[in-house]
Design a protein around this motif. Structure first.
Motif, PDB file in Angstrom:
ATOM      1  N   SER A  87       0.731  -1.129   0.058  1.00 24.38           N
ATOM      2  CA  SER A  87      -0.025  -0.012  -0.061  1.00 24.38           C
ATOM      3  C   SER A  87       0.823   1.384   0.106  1.00 24.38           C
ATOM      4  CB  SER A  87      -1.041  -0.185   1.306  1.00 24.38           C
ATOM      5  OG  SER A  87      -0.173  -0.126   2.490  1.00 24.38           O
ATOM      6  N   PHE A  88       2.328   1.110  -0.044  1.00 28.88           N
ATOM      7  CA  PHE A  88       3.150   2.337   0.163  1.00 28.88           C
ATOM      8  C   PHE A  88       3.801   2.733  -1.249  1.00 28.88           C
ATOM      9  CE2 PHE A  88       2.611   1.023   4.802  1.00 28.88           C
ATOM     10  CZ  PHE A  88       1.979   2.162   5.292  1.00 28.88           C
ATOM     11  N   LEU A  89       3.399   1.782  -2.232  1.00 25.35           N
ATOM     12  CA  LEU A  89       4.017   2.170  -3.497  1.00 25.35           C
ATOM     13  C   LEU A  89       4.094   3.640  -3.912  1.00 25.35           C
ATOM     14  CD1 LEU A  89       5.086   1.007  -6.148  1.00 25.35           C
ATOM     15  CD2 LEU A  89       2.713   0.889  -6.879  1.00 25.35           C
ATOM     16  N   SER A  90       3.260   4.341  -3.358  1.00 23.95           N
ATOM     17  CA  SER A  90       3.270   5.801  -4.207  1.00 23.95           C
ATOM     18  C   SER A  90       4.135   6.706  -3.060  1.00 23.95           C
ATOM     19  CB  SER A  90       1.860   6.509  -3.899  1.00 23.95           C
ATOM     20  OG  SER A  90       1.306   6.375  -2.772  1.00 23.95           O
ATOM     21  N   LEU A  91       4.673   6.036  -2.037  1.00 28.48           N
ATOM     22  CA  LEU A  91       5.747   6.822  -0.923  1.00 28.48           C
ATOM     23  C   LEU A  91       6.721   7.218  -1.894  1.00 28.48           C
ATOM     24  CD1 LEU A  91       6.126   7.859   1.704  1.00 28.48           C
ATOM     25  CD2 LEU A  91       7.138   5.486   2.305  1.00 28.48           C
ATOM     26  N   PRO A  92       7.526   6.437  -2.614  1.00 26.36           N
ATOM     27  CA  PRO A  92       8.875   7.260  -3.279  1.00 26.36           C
ATOM     28  C   PRO A  92       8.283   8.577  -4.333  1.00 26.36           C
ATOM     29  CG  PRO A  92       8.626   4.980  -4.008  1.00 26.36           C
ATOM     30  CD  PRO A  92       7.352   5.215  -2.933  1.00 26.36           C
ATOM     31  N   GLY A  93       7.066   8.454  -4.730  1.00 27.34           N
ATOM     32  CA  GLY A  93       6.655   9.345  -5.618  1.00 27.34           C
ATOM     33  C   GLY A  93       6.447  10.664  -4.683  1.00 27.34           C
ATOM     34  N   TRP A  94       5.666  10.425  -3.595  1.00 23.30           N
ATOM     35  CA  TRP A  94       5.500  11.786  -2.844  1.00 23.30           C
ATOM     36  C   TRP A  94       6.730  12.197  -2.177  1.00 23.30           C
ATOM     37  CZ3 TRP A  94       1.089  14.237  -3.201  1.00 23.30           C
ATOM     38  CH2 TRP A  94       0.173  13.501  -3.608  1.00 23.30           C
ATOM     39  N   LEU A  95       7.640  11.409  -1.852  1.00 25.23           N
ATOM     40  CA  LEU A  95       9.052  12.078  -1.499  1.00 25.23           C
ATOM     41  C   LEU A  95       9.799  12.762  -2.592  1.00 25.23           C
ATOM     42  CD1 LEU A  95      10.394   8.784   0.465  1.00 25.23           C
ATOM     43  CD2 LEU A  95       9.712  10.895   1.423  1.00 25.23           C
ATOM     44  N   ALA A  96       9.705  12.250  -3.664  1.00 27.65           N
ATOM     45  CA  ALA A  96      10.347  12.710  -5.071  1.00 27.65           C
ATOM     46  C   ALA A  96       9.429  14.385  -5.159  1.00 27.65           C
ATOM     47  CB  ALA A  96      10.310  12.068  -6.261  1.00 27.65           C
ATOM     48  N   VAL A  97       8.274  14.357  -5.088  1.00 36.80           N
ATOM     49  CA  VAL A  97       7.480  15.704  -5.385  1.00 36.80           C
ATOM     50  C   VAL A  97       8.111  16.648  -4.103  1.00 36.80           C
ATOM     51  CG1 VAL A  97       5.347  16.709  -5.110  1.00 36.80           C
ATOM     52  CG2 VAL A  97       5.566  14.609  -6.606  1.00 36.80           C
TER      53      VAL A  97
END
Length: 244
Positions: A43-53
């Motif tokens: 469920s934390f797949l989007s976490l690297p995306g949010w960190l990058a943003v």
């Protein structure tokens, strides 16, 4: 000292471009999770995306500080820059590590989940959650089955896959330019024949590797900016504390 100022000025402008590239990669990860999140158990797949943003947003004021310090050094600005560079380095390393970790881990999850959804597909009542998920993936990626269209041939005689003795595939396997496609295997040229798993894996690898290398390159640039800032701080002693 002159070279350090020039390098800091150059890095300031590069940071603005890097912010756009990093934000683009983060948005790709977030959109991918939004579109295909039901295929992943993590469920934390989007976490690297949010960190990058988040890192991209912080890179903008970091670039402003770098340009400002290269023109006129200020102890307060230099301290703020070092703090932002440290935060950015933590964000970049975290995002890069997570992106590399998910690239390896999610390949197996996609294969097992896609196989389960295909096995549970109900062509008689295609409005079920599992059936809709399969149709959405096949239409978006223009694919058919897990490995290829032959995955739909693994059906029993009592299954929906056989209609009047003819093997069928879901209508989502039909190419849009053939509106009269009957989703049978008589005319294969009207169907998407490539499997969805490979396309999903290729897209996942592209997005995650993009984020990984963006974070790696930006991290190196941040280290260079930190070294340049330290050189300038070395040649500008603490005048306010001389009385000590």
């Amino acid at each position: 000292q002159v070279f350090a100022r020039f390098l800091l000025l150059l890095l300031g402008f590069i940071f603005w471009g890097a912010a756009a590239a990093l934000a683009f990669g983060g948005v790709l990860v977030i959109v991918m999770y939004k579109n295909y999140g039901y295929l992943f158990l993590e469920s934390f797949l989007s976490l690297p995306g949010w960190l990058a943003v988040t890192a991209a947003l912080i890179l903008v004021p970091t670039g402003v500080l770098s340009v400002s310090i290269s023109a006129k050094s200020s102890r307060y600005q230099q301290g703020a820059l070092m703090y932002l560079l440290l935060v950015l380095l933590c964000l970049d390393v975290s995002s890069a590590v997570l992106a590399q970790f998910y690239t390896v881990r999610l390949a197996y999850e996609m294969k097992s989940t896609m196989g389960y959804l295909v096995d549970q597909y109900n062509g008689t009542h295609p409005q079920g959650a599992n059936s809709r998920a399969v149709d959405v993936v096949q239409r978006k990626l223009q694919c058919c089955g897990v490995q290829n269209y032959t995955d739909w041939l693994k059906a029993t005689a009592t299954s929906w896959h056989l209609d009047g003795g003819k093997a069928r595939v879901p209508e989502s396997c039909c190419k849009e330019k053939f509106p009269h496609c009957r989703s049978d295997l008589v005319r294969l040229e009207q169907l998407f024949q490539e499997g969805c798993l490979k396309k999903l894996e290729d897209w996942l690898n592209f997005v995650m590797l993009y984020v990984f290398w963006c974070c790696a390159v930006v991290g190196i640039l941040e280290l260079l900016a930190g070294v340049s800032n330290c050189i300038l701080m070395k040649y500008q002693p603490f005048h306010d504390l001389r009385f000590l």
